[in-house]
Design a protein around this motif. Structure first.
Motif, PDB file in Angstrom:
ATOM      1  N   PRO A  20       0.805  -1.230   0.000  1.00  0.00           N
ATOM      2  CA  PRO A  20       0.000   0.000   0.000  1.00  0.00           C
ATOM      3  C   PRO A  20       0.833   1.274   0.000  1.00  0.00           C
ATOM      4  O   PRO A  20       0.411   2.296  -0.542  1.00  0.00           O
ATOM      5  CB  PRO A  20      -0.840  -0.131   1.271  1.00  0.00           C
ATOM      6  N   MET A  21       2.023   1.246   0.611  1.00  0.00           N
ATOM      7  CA  MET A  21       2.899   2.404   0.567  1.00  0.00           C
ATOM      8  C   MET A  21       3.338   2.681  -0.862  1.00  0.00           C
ATOM      9  O   MET A  21       3.353   3.826  -1.328  1.00  0.00           O
ATOM     10  CB  MET A  21       4.108   2.172   1.476  1.00  0.00           C
ATOM     11  N   HIS A  22       3.689   1.633  -1.612  1.00  0.00           N
ATOM     12  CA  HIS A  22       4.083   1.815  -3.010  1.00  0.00           C
ATOM     13  C   HIS A  22       2.886   2.260  -3.852  1.00  0.00           C
ATOM     14  O   HIS A  22       3.039   3.049  -4.791  1.00  0.00           O
ATOM     15  CB  HIS A  22       4.655   0.510  -3.558  1.00  0.00           C
ATOM     16  N   GLY A  75       0.704   9.319  -6.394  1.00  0.00           N
ATOM     17  CA  GLY A  75       1.160  10.670  -6.133  1.00  0.00           C
ATOM     18  C   GLY A  75       0.744  11.226  -4.795  1.00  0.00           C
ATOM     19  O   GLY A  75       0.758  12.448  -4.587  1.00  0.00           O
ATOM     20  N   THR A  76       0.392  10.357  -3.858  1.00  0.00           N
ATOM     21  CA  THR A  76      -0.073  10.788  -2.543  1.00  0.00           C
ATOM     22  C   THR A  76       1.110  10.954  -1.585  1.00  0.00           C
ATOM     23  O   THR A  76       1.889  10.010  -1.420  1.00  0.00           O
ATOM     24  CB  THR A  76      -1.068   9.762  -1.964  1.00  0.00           C
ATOM     25  N   PRO A  77       1.258  12.116  -0.950  1.00  0.00           N
ATOM     26  CA  PRO A  77       2.342  12.289   0.027  1.00  0.00           C
ATOM     27  C   PRO A  77       2.305  11.185   1.078  1.00  0.00           C
ATOM     28  O   PRO A  77       1.232  10.804   1.554  1.00  0.00           O
ATOM     29  CB  PRO A  77       2.034  13.659   0.640  1.00  0.00           C
ATOM     30  N   THR A  78       3.469  10.682   1.431  1.00  0.00           N
ATOM     31  CA  THR A  78       3.553   9.446   2.204  1.00  0.00           C
ATOM     32  C   THR A  78       4.486   9.585   3.396  1.00  0.00           C
ATOM     33  O   THR A  78       5.632  10.033   3.256  1.00  0.00           O
ATOM     34  CB  THR A  78       4.054   8.299   1.290  1.00  0.00           C
ATOM     35  N   ALA A  79       3.986   9.173   4.572  1.00  0.00           N
ATOM     36  CA  ALA A  79       4.814   9.044   5.776  1.00  0.00           C
ATOM     37  C   ALA A  79       4.881   7.563   6.119  1.00  0.00           C
ATOM     38  O   ALA A  79       3.850   6.917   6.311  1.00  0.00           O
ATOM     39  CB  ALA A  79       4.211   9.836   6.935  1.00  0.00           C
ATOM     40  N   VAL A  80       6.072   7.006   6.184  1.00  0.00           N
ATOM     41  CA  VAL A  80       6.206   5.557   6.320  1.00  0.00           C
ATOM     42  C   VAL A  80       7.266   5.196   7.351  1.00  0.00           C
ATOM     43  O   VAL A  80       8.330   5.806   7.413  1.00  0.00           O
ATOM     44  CB  VAL A  80       6.528   4.911   4.954  1.00  0.00           C
ATOM     45  N   LEU A  81       6.942   4.208   8.175  1.00  0.00           N
ATOM     46  CA  LEU A  81       7.879   3.697   9.181  1.00  0.00           C
ATOM     47  C   LEU A  81       8.682   2.547   8.579  1.00  0.00           C
ATOM     48  O   LEU A  81       8.104   1.587   8.046  1.00  0.00           O
ATOM     49  CB  LEU A  81       7.131   3.206  10.417  1.00  0.00           C
ATOM     50  N   GLU A 141      16.377   1.354  -0.739  1.00  0.00           N
ATOM     51  CA  GLU A 141      15.992   0.466  -1.844  1.00  0.00           C
ATOM     52  C   GLU A 141      14.486   0.408  -2.039  1.00  0.00           C
ATOM     53  O   GLU A 141      14.001   0.248  -3.159  1.00  0.00           O
ATOM     54  CB  GLU A 141      16.518  -0.952  -1.589  1.00  0.00           C
ATOM     55  N   TRP A 142      13.722   0.557  -0.953  1.00  0.00           N
ATOM     56  CA  TRP A 142      12.282   0.309  -1.016  1.00  0.00           C
ATOM     57  C   TRP A 142      11.429   1.516  -0.632  1.00  0.00           C
ATOM     58  O   TRP A 142      10.219   1.400  -0.508  1.00  0.00           O
ATOM     59  CB  TRP A 142      11.926  -0.866  -0.107  1.00  0.00           C
ATOM     60  N   GLY A 143      12.016   2.669  -0.439  1.00  0.00           N
ATOM     61  CA  GLY A 143      11.268   3.830   0.013  1.00  0.00           C
ATOM     62  C   GLY A 143      10.285   4.357  -1.021  1.00  0.00           C
ATOM     63  O   GLY A 143      10.287   3.933  -2.185  1.00  0.00           O
ATOM     64  N   PRO A 144       9.403   5.289  -0.617  1.00  0.00           N
ATOM     65  CA  PRO A 144       8.436   5.884  -1.551  1.00  0.00           C
ATOM     66  C   PRO A 144       9.156   6.517  -2.736  1.00  0.00           C
ATOM     67  O   PRO A 144      10.141   7.246  -2.557  1.00  0.00           O
ATOM     68  CB  PRO A 144       7.724   6.940  -0.697  1.00  0.00           C
ATOM     69  N   TRP A 145       8.655   6.258  -3.927  1.00  0.00           N
ATOM     70  CA  TRP A 145       9.361   6.639  -5.139  1.00  0.00           C
ATOM     71  C   TRP A 145       8.722   7.878  -5.778  1.00  0.00           C
ATOM     72  O   TRP A 145       7.547   7.888  -6.107  1.00  0.00           O
ATOM     73  CB  TRP A 145       9.353   5.477  -6.135  1.00  0.00           C
ATOM     74  N   GLN A 146       9.523   8.921  -5.953  1.00  0.00           N
ATOM     75  CA  GLN A 146       9.144  10.136  -6.673  1.00  0.00           C
ATOM     76  C   GLN A 146       7.835  10.744  -6.173  1.00  0.00           C
ATOM     77  O   GLN A 146       6.943  11.086  -6.956  1.00  0.00           O
ATOM     78  CB  GLN A 146       9.064   9.864  -8.182  1.00  0.00           C
ATOM     79  N   VAL A 147       7.721  10.874  -4.851  1.00  0.00           N
ATOM     80  CA  VAL A 147       6.546  11.479  -4.236  1.00  0.00           C
ATOM     81  C   VAL A 147       7.006  12.183  -2.965  1.00  0.00           C
ATOM     82  O   VAL A 147       7.972  11.729  -2.325  1.00  0.00           O
ATOM     83  CB  VAL A 147       5.481  10.399  -3.926  1.00  0.00           C
ATOM     84  N   PRO A 148       6.385  13.308  -2.568  1.00  0.00           N
ATOM     85  CA  PRO A 148       6.742  13.909  -1.280  1.00  0.00           C
ATOM     86  C   PRO A 148       6.566  12.892  -0.157  1.00  0.00           C
ATOM     87  O   PRO A 148       5.524  12.228  -0.081  1.00  0.00           O
ATOM     88  CB  PRO A 148       5.737  15.067  -1.150  1.00  0.00           C
TER      89      PRO A 148
END
Length: 364
Positions: free
Chosen positions: A285-287, A293-299, A307-314
């Motif tokens: 769901p984070m990806h 294009g939804t801004p994302t805060a992820v633990l 390697e796996w962080g939110p890609w091309q999004v605030p």
């Protein structure tokens, strides 16, 4: 210039294989976009597991989507053989010129040979024998000793054959479809919500070692709702995830809009596209949120955010200062619980969410 670059103008059909989990499959979506941009005449097909197909269905660059059902193995040898033969026949009928294999699965090597493709591209993997190396015309190296985002690793398969993606071509693509969008519009209307007026929170993962403590997740929801935010909660339909949601919601001071276990992947994408921000852990769901294009805060805990962080999004990535992370282990000592996640405070997550929302207001 690359001496063994492939002239895409001489190709007609390409098969891209990605036999992994949902998030992994979504992170291959730029491969299709880049290929189509550089060679609009190409017919580009995908081969994935059936349960991940929604990650790529409706992708505008994909001509045909082929799928392997994981249940074939448990259906009996004869049933599996018939299903495998039907799939192979369908693939052979497409007469692929190029196969791009994006995992270590040996099926990709077999298929490249059986389909008679002129070219095959795959990772240059340690420990693979002569059969693997002789199955492909082009092998690309995986960087050792530093992190590289999985999207870029997938695109390295194209760089190896002389296709160099521009920055604006590397975005994720996920199309929810009109039916999913209509479903979510109706659901939000029933809840008294409209687009960009709520926070989408997905606290669960099927991997327990990626999850933040449930009591902290409850406290976070309470804090957000006290601040006046509307929160929409989602989770996968699995028994473990639904049980976790039940425990999280049981201690809330104020009821929350809970759509857990009710949404398809396409509907989840439609929902998160309408959210002001997404909050969650390292999971598909984070990806999906990033793709929409939804801004994302992820633990992030044991898994690697570079390697796996939110890609091309605030986004805001919330991590601890443990020097042992990211270790990739199934919890500390294999015990399912990750101290690097357990120690992150509610205040730290709130601060990250506030910062993300402030950035969004400043950019409006």
């Amino acid at each position: 210039m690359l001496k063994d670059a492939i002239d895409l103008s001489t190709l007609s059909r390409v098969l891209v294989i990605k036999l992994r989990h949902h998030g992994d499959v979504l992170l291959t979506s730029p491969v299709f976009s880049v290929l189509k941009n550089h060679a609009p005449h190409l017919e580009i097909d995908a081969l994935v597991y059936q349960d991940t197909a929604e990650m790529l269905s409706l992708h505008p660059a994909i001509s045909q989507l082929h799928a392997i059902d994981r249940t074939w193995k448990s259906a009996g040898i004869l049933t599996q053989a018939k299903a495998e033969w039907k799939l192979l026949s369908a693939l052979r009928a497409r007469r692929y010129d190029l196969v791009i294999h994006l995992t270590e699965h040996n099926r990709g090597a077999w298929l490249t040979r059986l389909l008679g493709a002129r070219y095959g591209v795959a990772e240059k993997l340690r420990g693979k024998g002569r059969f693997w190396y002789n199955s492909f015309s082009h092998l690309y190296p995986i960087p050792i000793g530093f992190w590289r985002h999985r999207v870029e690793l997938n695109l390295d398969a194209l760089r190896r054959i002389g296709v160099y993606p521009a920055g604006q071509e590397r975005h994720l693509t996920l199309v929810p479809g009109k039916e999913a969008e209509a479903f979510i519009d109706k659901e939000l209307e029933q809840q008294g919500l409209r687009g960009k007026t709520f926070l989408h929170l997905h606290p669960t993962s099927r991997w327990q070692f990626k999850c933040w403590p449930e009591e902290k997740m409850s406290a976070l929801i309470d804090a957000l709702q006290r601040e006046g935010h509307r929160v929409v909660l989602t989770a996968g339909p699995g028994a473990d995830e639904m049980a976790a949601i039940k425990r999280i919601t049981a201690s809330l001071s104020t009821p929350v809009t809970d759509l857990s276990g009710r949404l398809s992947l396409k509907q989840l994408a439609a929902l998160t596209s309408k959210a002001q921000a997404f909050i969650g852990v390292d999971s598909a769901p984070m990806h999906i949120a990033a793709a929409m294009g939804t801004p994302t805060a992820v633990l992030f805990g044991p898994s690697g955010d570079p390697e796996w962080g939110p890609w091309q999004v605030p986004h805001r990535i919330i991590i601890s200062n443990h020097t042992c992370r990211p270790c990739g282990n199934d919890g500390c000592g294999g015990g399912k619980l990750s101290e690097c996640l357990q120690t992150i405070s509610v205040a730290e997550v709130l601060e990250a969410v506030h910062s993300l929302l402030l950035q969004g207001r400043e950019n409006c």
